[in-house]
Design a protein around this motif. Structure first.
Motif, PDB file in Angstrom:
ATOM      1  N   UNK A  63       0.832  -1.203   0.000  1.00 58.02           N
ATOM      2  CA  UNK A  63       0.000   0.000   0.000  1.00 58.02           C
ATOM      3  C   UNK A  63       0.870   1.257   0.000  1.00 58.02           C
ATOM      4  N   UNK A  64       1.941   1.239   0.796  1.00 52.68           N
ATOM      5  CA  UNK A  64       2.892   2.365   0.809  1.00 52.68           C
ATOM      6  C   UNK A  64       3.507   2.575  -0.569  1.00 52.68           C
ATOM      7  N   UNK A  65       3.896   1.461  -1.191  1.00 54.41           N
ATOM      8  CA  UNK A  65       4.571   1.534  -2.488  1.00 54.41           C
ATOM      9  C   UNK A  65       3.653   2.145  -3.550  1.00 54.41           C
ATOM     10  N   UNK A  66       2.396   1.699  -3.571  1.00 51.74           N
ATOM     11  CA  UNK A  66       1.449   2.217  -4.566  1.00 51.74           C
ATOM     12  C   UNK A  66       1.231   3.715  -4.371  1.00 51.74           C
ATOM     13  N   UNK A  67       1.052   4.121  -3.114  1.00 54.59           N
ATOM     14  CA  UNK A  67       0.734   5.526  -2.832  1.00 54.59           C
ATOM     15  C   UNK A  67       1.920   6.472  -2.995  1.00 54.59           C
ATOM     16  N   UNK A  68       3.135   5.981  -2.707  1.00 54.77           N
ATOM     17  CA  UNK A  68       4.258   6.910  -2.580  1.00 54.77           C
ATOM     18  C   UNK A  68       5.470   6.620  -3.465  1.00 54.77           C
ATOM     19  N   UNK A  69       5.550   5.422  -4.055  1.00 57.68           N
ATOM     20  CA  UNK A  69       6.787   5.077  -4.768  1.00 57.68           C
ATOM     21  C   UNK A  69       6.606   4.656  -6.219  1.00 57.68           C
TER      22      UNK A  69
ATOM     23  N   UNK B   3      -5.716   5.676  -4.570  1.00 59.52           N
ATOM     24  CA  UNK B   3      -4.445   5.312  -5.212  1.00 59.52           C
ATOM     25  C   UNK B   3      -4.159   6.209  -6.417  1.00 59.52           C
ATOM     26  N   UNK B   4      -5.169   6.413  -7.260  1.00 56.74           N
ATOM     27  CA  UNK B   4      -4.925   7.173  -8.485  1.00 56.74           C
ATOM     28  C   UNK B   4      -4.654   8.643  -8.179  1.00 56.74           C
ATOM     29  N   UNK B   5      -5.248   9.165  -7.114  1.00 58.46           N
ATOM     30  CA  UNK B   5      -4.949  10.540  -6.702  1.00 58.46           C
ATOM     31  C   UNK B   5      -3.489  10.656  -6.256  1.00 58.46           C
ATOM     32  N   UNK B   6      -3.040   9.723  -5.434  1.00 60.10           N
ATOM     33  CA  UNK B   6      -1.639   9.733  -5.003  1.00 60.10           C
ATOM     34  C   UNK B   6      -0.705   9.627  -6.205  1.00 60.10           C
ATOM     35  N   UNK B   7      -1.011   8.706  -7.106  1.00 60.03           N
ATOM     36  CA  UNK B   7      -0.144   8.459  -8.257  1.00 60.03           C
ATOM     37  C   UNK B   7      -0.078   9.678  -9.176  1.00 60.03           C
TER      38      UNK B   7
ATOM     39  N   UNK C 176      -0.818  12.761  -8.582  1.00 55.18           N
ATOM     40  CA  UNK C 176      -0.223  13.940  -7.941  1.00 55.18           C
ATOM     41  C   UNK C 176       1.305  13.870  -7.959  1.00 55.18           C
ATOM     42  N   UNK C 177       1.833  12.670  -8.238  1.00 56.53           N
ATOM     43  CA  UNK C 177       3.280  12.452  -8.213  1.00 56.53           C
ATOM     44  C   UNK C 177       3.891  12.446  -9.616  1.00 56.53           C
TER      45      UNK C 177
ATOM     46  N   UNK D 193      -8.853  12.227 -16.607  1.00 53.14           N
ATOM     47  CA  UNK D 193      -9.040  13.200 -17.690  1.00 53.14           C
ATOM     48  C   UNK D 193      -8.347  14.523 -17.378  1.00 53.14           C
ATOM     49  N   UNK D 194      -8.447  14.980 -16.133  1.00 51.46           N
ATOM     50  CA  UNK D 194      -7.829  16.247 -15.742  1.00 51.46           C
ATOM     51  C   UNK D 194      -6.310  16.204 -15.865  1.00 51.46           C
ATOM     52  N   UNK D 195      -5.731  15.017 -15.674  1.00 51.91           N
ATOM     53  CA  UNK D 195      -4.275  14.869 -15.786  1.00 51.91           C
ATOM     54  C   UNK D 195      -3.861  14.391 -17.174  1.00 51.91           C
ATOM     55  N   UNK D 196      -4.852  14.295 -18.087  1.00 52.63           N
ATOM     56  CA  UNK D 196      -4.584  13.891 -19.469  1.00 52.63           C
ATOM     57  C   UNK D 196      -3.897  12.522 -19.533  1.00 52.63           C
TER      58      UNK D 196
END
Length: 299
Positions: A41-47, A93-97, A99-100, A219-222
């Motif tokens: 879970x950490x890896x998906x959200x942050x790495x 998850x997709x928000x974290x990803x 945003x990175x 869509x917002x992040x294309x």
């Protein structure tokens, strides 16, 4: 009376100190965990920073092998499906990803019971509570259950139900995730299993809202998004996927539907149970998916 109030104050103070101290220690251990479900879970959200991300429930987790996709497409891939979860966790998850960084493609494996039909949504907050300090996660938790706002004042509550796993994963020696998130089902369905999960066909407004938010965020992040419906054994009725098709049509999202693919749905040797392909089935299926994604990206 004064003695009673003083003792009560001391007891409350000790409880608060215990909560803050133990909760802080467990939370820091959780942040450093790299193995097990907590580490994943950490890896998906942050790495994770792969080109192609797969998201969804256990059918995603067990059906898509990143190694095959990477070998076929020459792009990196990660399987972020999670057992027993669906759109609520996948949206976080997709928000974290996003945003990175910006992946080249996001693939969502549709699971009707987890994505838009009514069910117990509070059970999907387990992996969100530990990220409560993130504003958008806080909003999701409060949307699902308004009482969580008060419960989350306790740091121990944020990791409650996960304490044993945190200690186990923290003490475990670090290992490399060579399967890139994928977990294979090793067994073969020996007895023909025609059972299907009991399905409530009432639309869950909260899940449906996060399906729409998931789509809008991509869509917002294309970032291109496609839907997949993976095989199920002996399946001939896909009416539970009508909602997904309508969402896809509304938002111009391609749908790749293998639910009733004859290569799979009548071959129990490719399944571990009626809803999950085994490792052999996943190998065959992922090769098909790889070609479809390759053709889609080359359009």
């Amino acid at each position: 009376m004064k003695k009673f109030l003083f003792r009560l104050f001391i007891v409350v103070l000790l409880i608060v100190l215990c909560d803050r101290t133990t909760g802080t220690v467990l939370y820091r251990m959780l942040q450093k965990t790299t193995v097990g479900d907590n580490g994943r879970n950490n890896r998906i959200n942050h790495d994770v920073n792969d080109d192609i991300i797969f998201l969804g429930s256990s059918r995603c987790l067990h059906h898509y092998i990143p190694r095959i996709i990477e070998d076929s497409l020459g792009l990196t891939c990660y399987n972020a499906g999670t057992d027993g979860e669906g759109i609520i966790l996948s949206y976080v998850h997709v928000e974290f990803i996003l945003n990175r960084y910006k992946p080249k493609l996001i693939v969502y494996d549709i699971g009707p019971g987890y994505d838009y039909y009514c069910g117990d949504n509070i059970r999907h907050l387990k992996w969100l509570r530990c990220e409560y300090d993130e504003p958008f996660v806080r909003d999701v938790i409060k949307h699902v259950d308004k009482t969580e706002y008060y419960k989350m004042k306790s740091l121990l509550y944020r990791v409650n139900g996960n304490i044993v796993e945190i200690l186990r994963d923290y003490l475990h020696s670090p290992i490399t995730d060579t399967n890139k998130g994928y977990t294979g089902v090793k067994k073969i369905m020996k007895i023909e299993d025609t059972s299907k999960p009991k399905q409530n066909y009432d639309i869950d407004s909260i899940k449906y809202y996060y399906m729409e938010r998931f789509i809008t965020t991509c869509q917002e992040h294309d970032v291109p998004l496609i839907f997949y419906i993976s095989p199920a054994y002996n399946s001939s009725d896909g009416r539970e996927y009508e909602v997904a098709y309508k969402l896809a049509e509304k938002n111009r999202i391609p749908v790749f539907d293998h639910l009733t693919d004859s290569m799979f749905c009548i071959n129990r040797n490719l399944f571990g149970d009626s809803q999950h392909l085994n490792e052999e089935g996943a190998e065959v299926y992922t090769k098909i998916v790889s070609k479809e994604i390759k053709d889609y990206l080359c359009r």
